[in-house]
Design a protein around this motif. Structure first.
Motif, PDB file in Angstrom:
ATOM      1  N   VAL A 184    -100.809  -0.389 -64.469  1.00 29.45           N
ATOM      2  CA  VAL A 184    -100.621  -1.470 -63.494  1.00 29.45           C
ATOM      3  C   VAL A 184     -99.513  -2.360 -64.040  1.00 29.45           C
ATOM      4  O   VAL A 184     -99.617  -2.886 -65.149  1.00 29.45           O
ATOM      5  N   LEU A 185     -98.465  -2.498 -63.285  1.00 27.73           N
ATOM      6  CA  LEU A 185     -97.298  -3.233 -63.762  1.00 27.73           C
ATOM      7  C   LEU A 185     -97.522  -4.733 -63.767  1.00 27.73           C
ATOM      8  O   LEU A 185     -97.012  -5.453 -64.617  1.00 27.73           O
ATOM      9  N   PHE A 186     -98.327  -5.230 -62.820  1.00 27.60           N
ATOM     10  CA  PHE A 186     -98.619  -6.655 -62.746  1.00 27.60           C
ATOM     11  C   PHE A 186    -100.109  -6.869 -62.979  1.00 27.60           C
ATOM     12  O   PHE A 186    -100.941  -6.241 -62.336  1.00 27.60           O
ATOM     13  N   SER A 187    -100.451  -7.741 -63.910  1.00 31.45           N
ATOM     14  CA  SER A 187    -101.846  -8.070 -64.178  1.00 31.45           C
ATOM     15  C   SER A 187    -102.168  -9.441 -63.586  1.00 31.45           C
ATOM     16  O   SER A 187    -101.280 -10.257 -63.352  1.00 31.45           O
ATOM     17  N   THR A 188    -103.446  -9.674 -63.366  1.00 29.30           N
ATOM     18  CA  THR A 188    -103.900 -10.932 -62.785  1.00 29.30           C
ATOM     19  C   THR A 188    -104.625 -11.758 -63.834  1.00 29.30           C
ATOM     20  O   THR A 188    -105.542 -11.264 -64.500  1.00 29.30           O
ATOM     21  N   THR A 189    -104.206 -12.992 -64.020  1.00 25.47           N
ATOM     22  CA  THR A 189    -104.837 -13.875 -64.995  1.00 25.47           C
ATOM     23  C   THR A 189    -106.128 -14.445 -64.412  1.00 25.47           C
ATOM     24  O   THR A 189    -106.424 -14.299 -63.224  1.00 25.47           O
ATOM     25  N   ARG A 190    -106.887 -15.149 -65.235  1.00 25.64           N
ATOM     26  CA  ARG A 190    -108.162 -15.699 -64.784  1.00 25.64           C
ATOM     27  C   ARG A 190    -107.996 -16.747 -63.691  1.00 25.64           C
ATOM     28  O   ARG A 190    -108.903 -16.963 -62.882  1.00 25.64           O
ATOM     29  N   ASP A 191    -106.835 -17.402 -63.682  1.00 27.03           N
ATOM     30  CA  ASP A 191    -106.609 -18.409 -62.639  1.00 27.03           C
ATOM     31  C   ASP A 191    -106.007 -17.807 -61.369  1.00 27.03           C
ATOM     32  O   ASP A 191    -105.580 -18.526 -60.468  1.00 27.03           O
ATOM     33  N   GLY A 192    -105.973 -16.467 -61.308  1.00 26.70           N
ATOM     34  CA  GLY A 192    -105.531 -15.804 -60.092  1.00 26.70           C
ATOM     35  C   GLY A 192    -104.046 -15.556 -59.993  1.00 26.70           C
ATOM     36  O   GLY A 192    -103.577 -14.979 -59.013  1.00 26.70           O
ATOM     37  N   LYS A 193    -103.283 -15.932 -60.992  1.00 28.85           N
ATOM     38  CA  LYS A 193    -101.844 -15.720 -60.960  1.00 28.85           C
ATOM     39  C   LYS A 193    -101.511 -14.305 -61.451  1.00 28.85           C
ATOM     40  O   LYS A 193    -102.200 -13.742 -62.292  1.00 28.85           O
ATOM     41  N   THR A 194    -100.427 -13.745 -60.913  1.00 28.22           N
ATOM     42  CA  THR A 194     -99.976 -12.427 -61.361  1.00 28.22           C
ATOM     43  C   THR A 194     -98.818 -12.593 -62.332  1.00 28.22           C
ATOM     44  O   THR A 194     -97.997 -13.512 -62.194  1.00 28.22           O
ATOM     45  N   GLN A 195     -98.764 -11.707 -63.298  1.00 26.84           N
ATOM     46  CA  GLN A 195     -97.666 -11.733 -64.262  1.00 26.84           C
ATOM     47  C   GLN A 195     -97.314 -10.308 -64.660  1.00 26.84           C
ATOM     48  O   GLN A 195     -98.193  -9.441 -64.740  1.00 26.84           O
ATOM     49  N   PRO A 196     -96.033 -10.045 -64.861  1.00 29.07           N
ATOM     50  CA  PRO A 196     -95.616  -8.689 -65.226  1.00 29.07           C
ATOM     51  C   PRO A 196     -96.055  -8.351 -66.651  1.00 29.07           C
ATOM     52  O   PRO A 196     -96.083  -9.220 -67.525  1.00 29.07           O
ATOM     53  N   ARG A 197     -96.415  -7.101 -66.868  1.00 29.69           N
ATOM     54  CA  ARG A 197     -96.804  -6.661 -68.203  1.00 29.69           C
ATOM     55  C   ARG A 197     -95.602  -6.192 -69.015  1.00 29.69           C
ATOM     56  O   ARG A 197     -95.726  -5.981 -70.220  1.00 29.69           O
ATOM     57  N   GLY A 198     -94.492  -5.990 -68.365  1.00 29.26           N
ATOM     58  CA  GLY A 198     -93.317  -5.516 -69.067  1.00 29.26           C
ATOM     59  C   GLY A 198     -92.054  -6.184 -68.560  1.00 29.26           C
ATOM     60  O   GLY A 198     -92.033  -6.788 -67.491  1.00 29.26           O
ATOM     61  N   VAL A 199     -90.989  -6.068 -69.361  1.00 23.35           N
ATOM     62  CA  VAL A 199     -89.690  -6.632 -69.007  1.00 23.35           C
ATOM     63  C   VAL A 199     -88.807  -5.496 -68.489  1.00 23.35           C
ATOM     64  O   VAL A 199     -88.701  -4.454 -69.148  1.00 23.35           O
ATOM     65  N   PRO A 200     -88.176  -5.637 -67.330  1.00 19.94           N
ATOM     66  CA  PRO A 200     -87.260  -4.597 -66.855  1.00 19.94           C
ATOM     67  C   PRO A 200     -86.233  -4.258 -67.930  1.00 19.94           C
ATOM     68  O   PRO A 200     -85.677  -5.153 -68.579  1.00 19.94           O
ATOM     69  N   TYR A 201     -85.962  -2.972 -68.103  1.00 21.08           N
ATOM     70  CA  TYR A 201     -85.119  -2.562 -69.228  1.00 21.08           C
ATOM     71  C   TYR A 201     -83.730  -3.172 -69.172  1.00 21.08           C
ATOM     72  O   TYR A 201     -83.188  -3.587 -70.203  1.00 21.08           O
ATOM     73  N   ASP A 202     -83.131  -3.247 -67.995  1.00 19.51           N
ATOM     74  CA  ASP A 202     -81.783  -3.797 -67.939  1.00 19.51           C
ATOM     75  C   ASP A 202     -81.754  -5.269 -68.347  1.00 19.51           C
ATOM     76  O   ASP A 202     -80.765  -5.757 -68.898  1.00 19.51           O
ATOM     77  N   THR A 203     -82.870  -5.996 -68.107  1.00 18.39           N
ATOM     78  CA  THR A 203     -82.989  -7.367 -68.584  1.00 18.39           C
ATOM     79  C   THR A 203     -83.259  -7.391 -70.073  1.00 18.39           C
ATOM     80  O   THR A 203     -82.638  -8.160 -70.830  1.00 18.39           O
ATOM     81  N   TRP A 204     -84.179  -6.554 -70.524  1.00 22.35           N
ATOM     82  CA  TRP A 204     -84.544  -6.479 -71.946  1.00 22.35           C
ATOM     83  C   TRP A 204     -83.316  -6.161 -72.793  1.00 22.35           C
ATOM     84  O   TRP A 204     -83.136  -6.721 -73.876  1.00 22.35           O
ATOM     85  N   LEU A 205     -82.455  -5.285 -72.288  1.00 23.14           N
ATOM     86  CA  LEU A 205     -81.278  -4.870 -73.049  1.00 23.14           C
ATOM     87  C   LEU A 205     -80.352  -6.035 -73.346  1.00 23.14           C
ATOM     88  O   LEU A 205     -79.729  -6.097 -74.415  1.00 23.14           O
ATOM     89  N   LEU A 206     -80.269  -6.981 -72.432  1.00 24.36           N
ATOM     90  CA  LEU A 206     -79.417  -8.150 -72.647  1.00 24.36           C
ATOM     91  C   LEU A 206     -80.014  -9.135 -73.645  1.00 24.36           C
ATOM     92  O   LEU A 206     -79.307  -9.992 -74.181  1.00 24.36           O
ATOM     93  N   MET A 207     -81.304  -8.984 -73.903  1.00 22.80           N
ATOM     94  CA  MET A 207     -81.993  -9.904 -74.809  1.00 22.80           C
ATOM     95  C   MET A 207     -82.071  -9.358 -76.247  1.00 22.80           C
ATOM     96  O   MET A 207     -82.501 -10.061 -77.149  1.00 22.80           O
ATOM     97  N   HIS A 208     -81.704  -8.103 -76.453  1.00 29.27           N
ATOM     98  CA  HIS A 208     -81.839  -7.482 -77.773  1.00 29.27           C
ATOM     99  C   HIS A 208     -80.535  -6.853 -78.219  1.00 29.27           C
ATOM    100  O   HIS A 208     -79.834  -6.248 -77.441  1.00 29.27           O
TER     101      HIS A 208
END
Length: 436
Positions: free
Chosen positions: A412-436
């Motif tokens: 599952v790419l997006f997980s749900t927190t206890r307060d009901g918000k969704t957050q991605p479990r991973g960083v898109p590679y093209d974005t990650w590449l610019l950060m490393h």
């Protein structure tokens, strides 16, 4: 496909669209039987859409046209490289009756040198990236190659969604006590290890080997010749014009029991050009280092495993020379195409202790037509087929398919927190590449 429940029939259109989008992001394709914040169990069956040759059913692989094509269809890949998936088939067979669970997968800690990622509808995401004190370039090279194989494929959205972990070390530690892991090499006993292409298919800067496609060009120039920038043609070396010696350059430290025996068997023979390199000594490197393409100027090329596989093997098999290797313990993706005897032989196998090396070298030198046939077979099998960039990308995508079939879960790419918000479990590679 997803079907709308009757109870939602009268919900406002905007809310329905939002709900549909959120559902799609969370559970992906298929109908889940069990939902968690990180994965879902697969539906009982999930047929894979058939691929085609786009109407060209008479297609044949032509290296000059197709060798650098990273986007061949699934059918084209199987037609061009029928032996390429042998190791994947063996790994799949081991899990035919009992698929990997998410608990098994999640039991493998992302230690130093390891990467955890998700492929969702053909897009790559980085979930975890451990410290890389010695193998950072390997990790980036591997991720770049995987990303290229995905983005070059027009039907990548049809690839199954997976969560995976790979190691950039020479081999996977604790291969049988934890969940599945991708690695550059494996032994037959490493039942939890799935073979992936090694980092050298992108580049290997630590030993001064550049981009793989450029190395292949330089190798082909030595064997087949090439046109210079001014239009003049420089012919290649005929096989019988090559140095009638066995060449090897490397470190003993990575595998003393095997490599020391190579040195011993080659000692004092006129046909041997075997030297040790101390990678910590700049003067020694300057004196003994041989550019990888210049290995192809020799008629015979020695191959010896290191801590596990030896990364130089695929480069040597690109040469129109005779590769002479001891019996191999560590497997690589292209090894199913190795043939050591008969008219189709494309390399020569010797005992693991190299005891029979002198005898076989004398035979090859005395029978140059046999040696040349083996060298030509190597070019046809490896340089012009199984070790092409096209084959590498085909292998990556088939790894995704067969690994997915061996798992009973989808990420599952997006997980749900206890307060009901969704957050991605991973960083898109093209974005990650610019950060490393």
């Amino acid at each position: 496909m997803f079907t709308q429940r009757p109870s939602f029939r009268y919900i406002a259109t905007g809310a329905l669209v939002s709900l549909f989008t959120l559902t799609f992001l969370i559970i992906g394709t298929g109908t889940p039987r069990e939902l968690s914040s990180k994965y879902i169990l697969k539906a009982p069956s999930r047929p894979c859409p058939a691929s085609s040759f786009s109407g060209n059913q008479s297609w044949d692989f032509v290296v000059e046209r197709d060798g650098n094509n990273h986007g061949l269809s699934e059918d084209q890949c199987r037609t061009a490289f029928p032996k390429l998936y042998n190791e994947l088939d063996k790994s799949s067979a081991l899990r035919a009756d009992r698929h990997f669970t998410y608990k098994e997968f999640d039991s493998r800690t992302v230690d130093d040198g390891m990467v955890r990622g998700i492929i969702d509808r053909g897009e790559l995401y980085i979930v975890d990236y451990a410290p890389m004190p010695a193998t950072a370039t390997r990790a980036r090279a591997t991720l770049n190659s995987l990303y290229r194989a995905l983005t070059a494929f027009p039907d990548r959205h049809l690839l199954p969604s997976i969560e995976f972990t790979f190691t950039t070390e020479d081999f996977a530690g604790d291969p049988n006590g934890s969940g599945p892991v991708w690695a550059y090499s494996k032994r037959d006993s490493d039942v939890s290890v799935w073979l992936m292409p090694d980092f050298g298919y992108w580049a290997w800067p630590e030993v001064q080997i550049g981009p793989y496609h450029e190395v292949r060009r330089r190798i082909a120039a030595i064997d087949d010749g090439e046109f210079q920038g001014d239009g003049t043609y420089v012919p290649g070396l005929q096989f019988q014009e090559k140095k009638k010696q066995l060449v090897w350059r490397g470190s003993l430290a990575t595998n003393p029991p095997v490599r020391a025996k190579l040195l011993k068997s080659a000692l004092d023979h006129s046909w041997a050009s075997v030297r040790v390199i101390d990678w910590d000594n700049e003067n020694d490197i300057r004196f003994n280092l041989l550019p990888i393409e210049d290995h192809c100027r020799y008629m015979f090329l020695a191959h010896a495993e290191g801590r596990s596989f030896s990364g130089r093997g695929k480069y040597l098999l690109n040469c129109r020379s005779v590769v002479i290797s001891h019996a191999l313990e560590w497997r690589e993706a292209h090894h199913a195409a190795l043939v050591s005897s008969g008219p189709d032989a494309n390399y020569v196998e010797v005992d693991r202790d190299f005891a029979d090396l002198p005898r076989k070298m004398e035979y090859l030198i005395d029978n140059p037509e046999v040696a040349e046939r083996i060298a030509n077979n190597a070019v046809r099998t490896f340089r012009d087929r199984y070790l092409t960039p096209a084959a590498e990308s085909c292998y990556w995508r088939q790894l995704v398919r067969q690994y997915a079939a061996a798992c009973d879960f989808e990420p599952v790419l997006f997980s749900t927190t206890r307060d009901g918000k969704t957050q991605p479990r991973g960083v898109p590679y093209d974005t990650w590449l610019l950060m490393h």
